[in-house]
Scaffold this motif. Structure first.
Motif, PDB file in Angstrom:
ATOM      1  N   TYR A 193     -68.490  91.615  -6.351  1.00 17.49           N
ATOM      2  CA  TYR A 193     -69.376  92.302  -5.423  1.00 17.49           C
ATOM      3  C   TYR A 193     -69.745  91.332  -4.312  1.00 17.49           C
ATOM      4  O   TYR A 193     -70.160  90.214  -4.573  1.00 17.49           O
ATOM      5  CB  TYR A 193     -70.639  92.773  -6.148  1.00 17.49           C
ATOM      6  CG  TYR A 193     -70.355  93.611  -7.360  1.00 17.49           C
ATOM      7  CD1 TYR A 193     -70.132  94.966  -7.232  1.00 17.49           C
ATOM      8  CD2 TYR A 193     -70.285  93.047  -8.631  1.00 17.49           C
ATOM      9  CE1 TYR A 193     -69.864  95.750  -8.342  1.00 17.49           C
ATOM     10  CE2 TYR A 193     -70.016  93.822  -9.745  1.00 17.49           C
ATOM     11  CZ  TYR A 193     -69.814  95.169  -9.596  1.00 17.49           C
ATOM     12  OH  TYR A 193     -69.537  95.937 -10.693  1.00 17.49           O
ATOM     13  N   HIS A 200     -77.041  94.143  -2.353  1.00 19.18           N
ATOM     14  CA  HIS A 200     -77.667  95.447  -2.569  1.00 19.18           C
ATOM     15  C   HIS A 200     -76.644  96.510  -2.980  1.00 19.18           C
ATOM     16  O   HIS A 200     -76.703  97.651  -2.575  1.00 19.18           O
ATOM     17  CB  HIS A 200     -78.433  95.870  -1.334  1.00 19.18           C
ATOM     18  CG  HIS A 200     -77.591  95.972  -0.084  1.00 19.18           C
ATOM     19  ND1 HIS A 200     -76.489  95.209   0.166  1.00 19.18           N
ATOM     20  CD2 HIS A 200     -77.708  96.762   0.989  1.00 19.18           C
ATOM     21  CE1 HIS A 200     -75.961  95.532   1.331  1.00 19.18           C
ATOM     22  NE2 HIS A 200     -76.692  96.471   1.848  1.00 19.18           N
ATOM     23  N   ALA A 221     -74.917  99.176  -5.437  1.00 17.22           N
ATOM     24  CA  ALA A 221     -75.441 100.149  -6.390  1.00 17.22           C
ATOM     25  C   ALA A 221     -75.121  99.726  -7.827  1.00 17.22           C
ATOM     26  O   ALA A 221     -74.386  98.775  -8.059  1.00 17.22           O
ATOM     27  CB  ALA A 221     -74.840 101.513  -6.100  1.00 17.22           C
ATOM     28  N   ASP A 222     -75.652 100.457  -8.776  1.00 23.18           N
ATOM     29  CA  ASP A 222     -75.478 100.076 -10.186  1.00 23.18           C
ATOM     30  C   ASP A 222     -74.024 100.216 -10.638  1.00 23.18           C
ATOM     31  O   ASP A 222     -73.234 100.938 -10.059  1.00 23.18           O
ATOM     32  CB  ASP A 222     -76.419 100.876 -11.080  1.00 23.18           C
ATOM     33  CG  ASP A 222     -76.142 102.363 -11.056  1.00 23.18           C
ATOM     34  OD1 ASP A 222     -75.339 102.802 -10.222  1.00 23.18           O
ATOM     35  OD2 ASP A 222     -76.726 103.076 -11.881  1.00 23.18           O
ATOM     36  N   SER A 223     -73.705  99.494 -11.694  1.00 25.41           N
ATOM     37  CA  SER A 223     -72.325  99.447 -12.175  1.00 25.41           C
ATOM     38  C   SER A 223     -71.890 100.770 -12.793  1.00 25.41           C
ATOM     39  O   SER A 223     -70.699 101.075 -12.811  1.00 25.41           O
ATOM     40  CB  SER A 223     -72.158  98.316 -13.188  1.00 25.41           C
ATOM     41  OG  SER A 223     -72.981  98.541 -14.307  1.00 25.41           O
ATOM     42  N   THR A 224     -72.827 101.574 -13.281  1.00 25.85           N
ATOM     43  CA  THR A 224     -72.468 102.884 -13.833  1.00 25.85           C
ATOM     44  C   THR A 224     -71.886 103.775 -12.746  1.00 25.85           C
ATOM     45  O   THR A 224     -70.885 104.455 -12.953  1.00 25.85           O
ATOM     46  CB  THR A 224     -73.712 103.546 -14.455  1.00 25.85           C
ATOM     47  OG1 THR A 224     -74.308 102.655 -15.378  1.00 25.85           O
ATOM     48  CG2 THR A 224     -73.341 104.835 -15.139  1.00 25.85           C
TER      49      THR A 224
END
Length: 117
Positions: free
Chosen positions: A51, A55, A57-60
């Motif tokens: 990454y 900022h 987003a989440d890994s899900t």
């Protein structure tokens, strides 16, 4: 030999072959990724993800889009040297998500995550 007998022999051999294949391939992670979109997604998923932005987003969300998303080849720069850039679009919780990923030989880097509500 009549046609119906030949058809019976063919279907019998075909069904035995299917049973043998099901027995040998049962439980194995076998996939048939022949299309360009499936090959790109499989290639990216097989590499370590980096990454670049703090900022992100989440890994899900990222894993969901990488698994069920579609590659937009018209917005991607696949011939870029040394690493191609791909735009992957997908839905996550009714939001349209666009990932921009730089795909190198041994690593894939997520450059940008755009979430449209």
């Amino acid at each position: 030999m009549k046609f119906i007998q030949r058809l019976g022999y063919y279907l019998g051999g075909f069904s035995i072959g299917l049973i043998v294949l099901a027995f040998f391939l049962n439980g194995k992670k076998v996939s048939c990724d022949y299309g360009p979109e499936a090959r790109v997604l499989k290639n990216i998923n097989s590499k370590q993800l980096n990454y670049t932005s703090s900022h992100i987003a989440d890994s899900t969300l990222i894993n969901h889009v990488l698994k069920f998303g579609k590659v937009n080849f018209s917005e991607s720069n696949t011939r870029k040297e040394p690493c191609g850039t791909y735009n992957i679009e997908g839905l996550y919780n009714a939001d349209n998500v666009i990932l921009t990923i730089e795909n190198c030989d041994s690593i894939a880097t997520i450059k940008k995550v755009k979430i449209e509500k």
